[in-house]
Design an enzyme around this catalytic site. Structure first.
Site, PDB file in Angstrom:
ATOM      1  N   GLU A  56      45.104  33.243  50.212  1.00  0.00           N
ATOM      2  CA  GLU A  56      44.236  32.902  49.077  1.00  0.00           C
ATOM      3  C   GLU A  56      43.468  31.606  49.318  1.00  0.00           C
ATOM      4  OE1 GLU A  56      46.353  32.571  45.388  1.00  0.00           O
ATOM      5  OE2 GLU A  56      44.572  31.976  44.263  1.00  0.00           O
ATOM      6  N   GLU A  58      50.283  31.201  33.063  1.00  0.00           N
ATOM      7  CA  GLU A  58      48.939  31.767  33.168  1.00  0.00           C
ATOM      8  C   GLU A  58      48.753  32.976  32.246  1.00  0.00           C
ATOM      9  OE1 GLU A  58      48.460  32.309  37.462  1.00  0.00           O
ATOM     10  OE2 GLU A  58      47.868  30.211  37.668  1.00  0.00           O
ATOM     11  N   ASP A 115      49.994  24.988  44.234  1.00  0.00           N
ATOM     12  CA  ASP A 115      49.753  26.422  44.369  1.00  0.00           C
ATOM     13  C   ASP A 115      49.249  26.779  45.761  1.00  0.00           C
ATOM     14  OD1 ASP A 115      49.545  29.040  43.701  1.00  0.00           O
ATOM     15  OD2 ASP A 115      47.704  28.847  42.531  1.00  0.00           O
TER      16      ASP A 115
HETATM   17  C1  GCV Z   1      49.504  36.394  40.601  1.00  0.00           C
HETATM   18  C2  GCV Z   1      47.784  31.543  41.593  1.00  0.00           C
HETATM   19  C3  GCV Z   1      46.892  32.697  41.901  1.00  0.00           C
HETATM   20  C4  GCV Z   1      47.119  33.838  40.917  1.00  0.00           C
HETATM   21  C5  GCV Z   1      48.599  34.217  40.944  1.00  0.00           C
HETATM   22  C6  GCV Z   1      49.414  32.987  40.604  1.00  0.00           C
HETATM   23  C7  GCV Z   1      50.911  33.237  40.660  1.00  0.00           C
HETATM   24  O1  GCV Z   1      47.401  30.923  40.401  1.00  0.00           O
HETATM   25  O2  GCV Z   1      45.567  32.289  41.894  1.00  0.00           O
HETATM   26  O3  GCV Z   1      46.309  34.917  41.295  1.00  0.00           O
HETATM   27  O4  GCV Z   1      48.875  35.265  40.069  1.00  0.00           O
HETATM   28  O5  GCV Z   1      49.121  31.960  41.511  1.00  0.00           O
HETATM   29  O6  GCV Z   1      51.519  32.865  41.646  1.00  0.00           O
HETATM   30  O7  GCV Z   1      51.451  33.803  39.729  1.00  0.00           O
END
Ligand code: GCV
Length: 658
Positions: free
Chosen positions: A378, A271, A350
């Protein structure tokens, strides 16, 4: 602490100890902590505590013994006989955990006879990762995916300074459920936070000082590009001597200020975070470079396996995000140093409300793995919805990838949860979300335990119900609200393992096609005939074949695939008959109606506890229930309407769909 919820350590929980006579034997900082705890309880309730006295009638003896147990001093024995309760440990942490064991047992710790019972954690590392930013991030705020106010550690761009007292109280709560490590900043390491490693390490040291009395070690998320960003080097290549030297020196300086520093957490090539791919190096090269820097000091690098292509073309059905972690990391098995732990999310995607267990777990026998779960909600209602995740985590931890060890045993590198805590007076925003934090700690200590036992413990500790009819009503009432809440949430949100039908970006509330035509690799492929992702080997992405043969076979066919994961593994028609006997479309309608009804019932159940629960806590949960119900109805109506319109199949019960 004034104005802050005592969570599972209210004064009342210490009454059984505080009214009795206790002897404490041994010395060391954590023994001092144990002494302070007991002394405070005695001051409050009239009991007596002595330190290292020779004889006398004692109800409770907490003693440090000489013998090393090989579990980092965390194990303890618990015994009761001849009117005396004894906790013995060979290390300060063990004595502290033993004390909290006595607190959990309440009066029962002083009745009947026990043991000797041996208690030792299944895993040496039980960690919370805070996704906290030091500087408020323009999109993600102070805490990425945080739903409990600001950060406990950071405010106004700095460590909290005099407010670190709250961090001490946090350490106490964590120790009382068995957690022993905390990563203090976000794995997405932005510019300000990068400096925690070097010129701002003093702030991390202050946090470590606040947590140390409760046996909690501090870890730091670092950016792979640190040698360039902080060190002025022209490369971060893990095989470059200059880069390796920079990490070695920098790490030595960290240990000068924090001698018990736990190590680094790294999100690399994920990411948008930098990583070894930029230099044509492998993730083992990257992790091992940091492991080598940490090794002389006894530290560990937690290297995350959450590596996937987030710029996928939704038109291309051959790329499957679920495959990514396995494809990237399994070829590297055996290449990681011993103090490089690969930290794997429990599912392949995720933290959805329902995912299969990641096939990586069990497929890397020569690598130390840590398993990561998400306490911060989340994708499970963002601490506006009640969603106790104990049963989900327990299913994961008890899953056996092949005949032999369960996930909880395979996680030799530890168990990690993304924290759900903030500076909110109730710690977790939704007061009942504390149960997730508590259950995580207890499961990390004993992954094969029944999670409902930990829920009961949490309720008794937190609400300290009396042994009266009203007390029993309170206990049963809170349990009824929480026990089935994960399945309820699943019912009114994502059916049959499909996932991702959330609002993009913030991930709260329904949006069936929100991620359907996006680059994130998160699709459901619903059309007028059917829904789901074909991940079979025969006709799909081949993901099902990443499992060991017995599971691969189960997941390969829609006939044998468990219903709750059907749409994760298969694309089926709406009239496909589930193992439950219902069609897929009818299952979707039924579960969405049921889910809302269950929320209505839970809300009423909670309302009936008014007068038995502290008014502020009761009011906060009541307010959250209003939103949960509104949102659950929205989920129901959007999901049902979407699938009615797509499929044209009417609800067999003729209920209202829009
Ligand atoms: C910290 C998901 C979340 C992100 C997070 C990522 C991760 O994509 O939406 O906010 O980033 O996981 O675990 O690194």
């Amino acid at each position: 602490m004034q104005g802050v919820d005592p969570a599972w350590l209210p004064d009342e929980a210490f009454r059984p100890i505080g009214t009795r006579r206790t002897l404490i034997r041994g010395s060391g900082p954590l023994v001092d902590t144990v002494h302070a705890e007991v002394a405070e309880a005695c001051a409050r309730f009239g009991g007596r505590v002595e330190r290292d006295a020779a004889a006398g009638p004692y109800d409770l003896v907490l003693e440090l013994t000489g013998a090393e147990s090989g579990s980092g001093g965390e194990a303890f024995t618990f015994e009761r006989g001849a009117g005396r309760t004894t906790v013995a440990a060979c290390g300060g942490p063990g004595l502290l955990y033993g004390l909290f064991h006595v607190v959990r047992l309440r009066e029962a710790a002083f009745q009947g006879s026990y043991g000797p019972e041996e208690h030792r954690p299944a895993s040496a590392l039980r960690m919370l990762d805070h996704w906290d930013n030091v500087a408020v991030h323009p999109v993600m705020g102070q805490v990425e995916r945080g739903y409990a106010g600001g950060s406990l550690f950071w405010t106004d761009g700095r460590a909290r300074g005099e407010l670190l007292g709250r961090v001490g109280a946090y350490g106490r709560l964590l120790a009382a459920c068995g957690i022993n490590a905390v990563a203090v900043n976000n794995v997405n390491v932005h510019e300000t936070e990068a400096h925690l490693l070097t010129d701002r390490i003093g702030e991390v040291a202050a946090i470590a000082d606040a947590l140390r009395p409760y046996g909690i070690r501090v870890h730091l998320s670092v950016t792979f590009a640190a040698p360039m960003v902080l060190g002025g080097l022209s490369t971060a290549d893990p095989l470059d001597e200059g880069v390796r030297g920079w990490w070695a020196e920098t790490t030595s300086r960290v240990y000068e200020v924090i001698p018990d520093f736990g190590g680094y957490v790294v999100k690399a090539d994920s990411e948008g975070q930098p990583g070894p791919f930029a230099y044509g190096r492998s993730h083992a090269d990257g992790a091992n470079m940091l492991a080598a820097a940490l090794d002389p000091h006894g530290g560990t690098v937690h290297w995350r396996a959450f590596v996937y292509n987030h710029r996928q073309d939704w038109r291309d059905r051959t790329t499957d995000r679920a495959r990514a972690a396995y494809d990237h990391f399994v070829p590297l098995d055996g290449q990681f140093f011993d103090n490089a732990v690969l930290q794997v999310k429990h599912g392949p995607m995720d933290f959805q409300v329902r995912e299969p267990v990641s096939p990586l777990i069990g497929a890397m026998p020569r690598t130390r793995l840590a398993v990561e779960v998400q306490a911060t909600q989340e994708y499970t209602g963002q601490q506006r919805h009640v969603c106790w995740l104990g049963p989900m985590w327990s299913e994961v931890l008890r899953f056996r990838p092949e005949a032999g060890a369960a996930v909880g045993e395979l996680a030799r590198g530890g168990l990690v949860a993304v924290s759900n805590v903030g500076d909110d007076p109730f710690w977790t925003g939704h007061p009942l979300a504390q149960a997730n934090l508590y259950t995580f700690g207890r499961l990390a200590w004993q992954p094969d335990a029944n999670p409902y036992r930990f829920l009961d413990e949490w309720i008794r500790l937190t609400f300290t119900p009396e042994r009266t009819e009203e007390g029993a009503r309170l206990e049963a009432g809170v349990s009824a609200v929480l026990a089935g809440s994960w399945k309820t949430y699943e019912k009114y949100t994502a059916p049959l393992g499909v996932g991702w039908m959330v609002q993009p970006g913030h991930h709260y509330g329904p949006s069936v096609d929100g991620y359907e035509y996006s680059p994130w690799g998160t699709y459901h492929f619903a059309d007028r005939d059917g829904i789901g992702v074909d991940r079979s080997v025969a006709t799909g992405t081949g993901y099902a074949g990443q499992y060991a043969p017995a599971w691969a076979k189960v997941f390969e066919s829609p006939e044998t695939c468990p219903d709750e994961l059907l749409l994760f593994f298969h694309h089926v028609s709406y009239d496909h008959v589930l193992r439950s006997g219902k069609t897929v479309i009818q299952h979707i309608y039924d579960t969405h109606f049921e889910g809302v009804e269950e929320v209505e019932k839970a809300r009423e159940g909670w309302a009936s506890l008014a007068g038995l629960v502290d008014p502020a806590r009761h009011a906060r949960v009541t307010e959250r229930f209003e939103e949960q119900l509104r949102s659950a109805r929205e989920w129901r109506d959007q999901i049902n309407s979407y699938f009615l319109r797509k499929s044209g199949v009417a609800d067999a019960h003729g209920r209202r769909i829009y």
